[in-house]
Design a protein around this motif. Structure first.
Motif, PDB file in Angstrom:
ATOM      1  N   UNK A   1       0.823  -1.210   0.000  1.00 42.28           N
ATOM      2  CA  UNK A   1       0.000   0.000   0.000  1.00 42.28           C
ATOM      3  C   UNK A   1       0.859   1.262   0.000  1.00 42.28           C
ATOM      4  N   UNK A   2       1.947   1.225   0.752  1.00 46.60           N
ATOM      5  CA  UNK A   2       2.831   2.387   0.792  1.00 46.60           C
ATOM      6  C   UNK A   2       3.559   2.545  -0.536  1.00 46.60           C
ATOM      7  N   UNK A   3       3.892   1.431  -1.187  1.00 50.71           N
ATOM      8  CA  UNK A   3       4.502   1.508  -2.518  1.00 50.71           C
ATOM      9  C   UNK A   3       3.548   2.189  -3.498  1.00 50.71           C
ATOM     10  N   UNK A   4       2.255   1.859  -3.410  1.00 51.00           N
ATOM     11  CA  UNK A   4       1.259   2.538  -4.251  1.00 51.00           C
ATOM     12  C   UNK A   4       1.262   4.035  -3.985  1.00 51.00           C
ATOM     13  N   UNK A   5       1.313   4.382  -2.706  1.00 50.28           N
ATOM     14  CA  UNK A   5       1.312   5.797  -2.324  1.00 50.28           C
ATOM     15  C   UNK A   5       2.536   6.513  -2.863  1.00 50.28           C
ATOM     16  N   UNK A   6       3.713   5.897  -2.747  1.00 54.19           N
ATOM     17  CA  UNK A   6       4.947   6.524  -3.230  1.00 54.19           C
ATOM     18  C   UNK A   6       4.932   6.677  -4.748  1.00 54.19           C
ATOM     19  N   UNK A   7       4.394   5.701  -5.436  1.00 52.44           N
ATOM     20  CA  UNK A   7       4.275   5.775  -6.891  1.00 52.44           C
ATOM     21  C   UNK A   7       3.436   6.999  -7.279  1.00 52.44           C
ATOM     22  N   UNK A   8       2.286   7.132  -6.658  1.00 52.78           N
ATOM     23  CA  UNK A   8       1.411   8.270  -6.945  1.00 52.78           C
ATOM     24  C   UNK A   8       2.055   9.586  -6.516  1.00 52.78           C
ATOM     25  N   UNK A   9       2.806   9.550  -5.411  1.00 55.25           N
ATOM     26  CA  UNK A   9       3.455  10.744  -4.873  1.00 55.25           C
ATOM     27  C   UNK A   9       4.482  11.292  -5.855  1.00 55.25           C
ATOM     28  N   UNK A  10       5.308  10.413  -6.408  1.00 60.25           N
ATOM     29  CA  UNK A  10       6.308  10.872  -7.370  1.00 60.25           C
ATOM     30  C   UNK A  10       5.652  11.404  -8.642  1.00 60.25           C
ATOM     31  N   UNK A  11       4.558  10.773  -9.060  1.00 59.40           N
ATOM     32  CA  UNK A  11       3.841  11.318 -10.215  1.00 59.40           C
ATOM     33  C   UNK A  11       3.314  12.714  -9.916  1.00 59.40           C
ATOM     34  N   UNK A  12       2.852  12.924  -8.697  1.00 58.66           N
ATOM     35  CA  UNK A  12       2.363  14.233  -8.269  1.00 58.66           C
ATOM     36  C   UNK A  12       3.478  15.273  -8.308  1.00 58.66           C
ATOM     37  N   UNK A  13       4.680  14.866  -7.914  1.00 57.10           N
ATOM     38  CA  UNK A  13       5.818  15.783  -7.912  1.00 57.10           C
ATOM     39  C   UNK A  13       6.322  16.089  -9.327  1.00 57.10           C
TER      40      UNK A  13
END
Length: 306
Positions: free
Chosen positions: A293-305
């Motif tokens: 779940x945290x990997x999903x969050x980090x993936x989306x986070x980097x896309x956001x950045x």
């Protein structure tokens, strides 16, 4: 070698070796049993003995050349050649490493012990706290709860899973420190400072890419600095969860926070709160669920950045 005695005075557990590298024992006070440096050494070693599942398999290494001592024990050629202590807003001075023979080495920089000789109480507490943190990593590793390999997953997913695994591990180690009696104080991390540093590192990585057009170098730089920042987010999550409080409102309303984090902090904090501290043995399925779940969050986070 440090022996830990139980309350009735009977020796119950004995630690492994204590090794000095690249350091003069006199400079760190290890030739005088009553020196501040020696008292700090005993305090650090005691944490390792108390928290390790098998203290006899743990070697405490005090080194005057921290980076070289880490590289000497690193199997990967890439990491052996490229490892450094730069951690953005700070410097690494401790590391727990599982060695080829299955034993564990905990490396601590000798600089802290040298500073202890002058009676620097702040440094003494930082070093002892750091040893407590590393002792949680030892316990997790010895219990088979350490970092995993993700080579069977797609390349991009491997990176996010490894990042999430690292943050979960750091969170658990920090959470364990807050459960000690007496607990140590928090480290006072300022996540706005962390984000400002991350922003500058990402800009520098992009500038370098515009010159070199080296996509792999850009990917490595972005991944490295993002993980360093996320680890510190894990430290802060452990602190606020242990103290049942929120992060400062000034962080949430900061333009830097709004631009680089948004609502992702609350999700990360909640996901990390679901895993036990490093003092508690964890079911692998619970850890893996959080990591995914945290990997999903980090993936989306980097896309956001971007």
């Amino acid at each position: 070698m440090i022996a830990h005695s139980s309350a009735n005075g009977q020796t119950s557990r004995t630690g492994g070796a204590i090794v000095l590298e690249h350091v003069d024992p006199v400079a760190v006070g290890f030739t005088d049993d009553n020196s501040e440096g020696m008292r700090l050494l005993v305090r650090c070693a005691t944490h390792l003995v108390e928290q390790s599942l098998d203290p006899s398999e743990v070697t405490l290494v005090v080194t005057g050349d921290f980076v070289q001592s880490v590289r000497d024990r690193t199997l990967s050629q890439y990491h052996r050649e490229n490892y450094d202590a730069d951690r953005g807003t700070g410097q690494a001075f401790a590391k727990t490493m599982t060695l080829n023979d299955g034993s564990t080495a905990v490396l601590l920089s000798a600089q802290g012990f040298a500073a202890a000789q002058s009676g620097d109480q702040e440094t003494i507490e930082i070093m002892a706290r750091t040893a407590a943190h590393e002792s949680m990593h030892v316990a997790m590793n010895q219990a088979g709860e350490g970092l995993q390999e993700y080579s069977d997953r797609p390349a991009a997913r491997q990176n996010f899973l490894a990042a999430a695994d690292t943050v979960v591990s750091e969170y658990r180690a920090e959470a364990g420190v807050y459960e000690l009696d007496p607990p140590y104080d928090g480290q006072g991390w300022d996540l706005i400072e962390v984000l400002d540093d991350l922003q500058q590192r990402l800009i520098a990585a992009d500038d370098a890419y515009q010159v070199s057009l080296d996509v792999e170098a850009l990917r490595m730089a972005v991944g490295t600095w993002a993980v360093i920042a996320w680890r510190l987010f894990g430290y802060v999550a452990a602190e606020v969860n242990a103290e049942s409080r929120s992060i400062p409102d000034a962080w949430r309303t900061s333009p830097t926070w709004i631009d680089m984090v948004g609502g992702r902090w609350d999700k990360l904090q909640l996901l990390l709160a679901a895993v036990p501290s490093g003092r508690v043995r964890a079911d692998r399925s619970v850890l893996n669920h959080a990591i995914e779940q945290i990997a999903d969050l980090f993936d989306e986070w980097l896309q956001f950045l971007g």
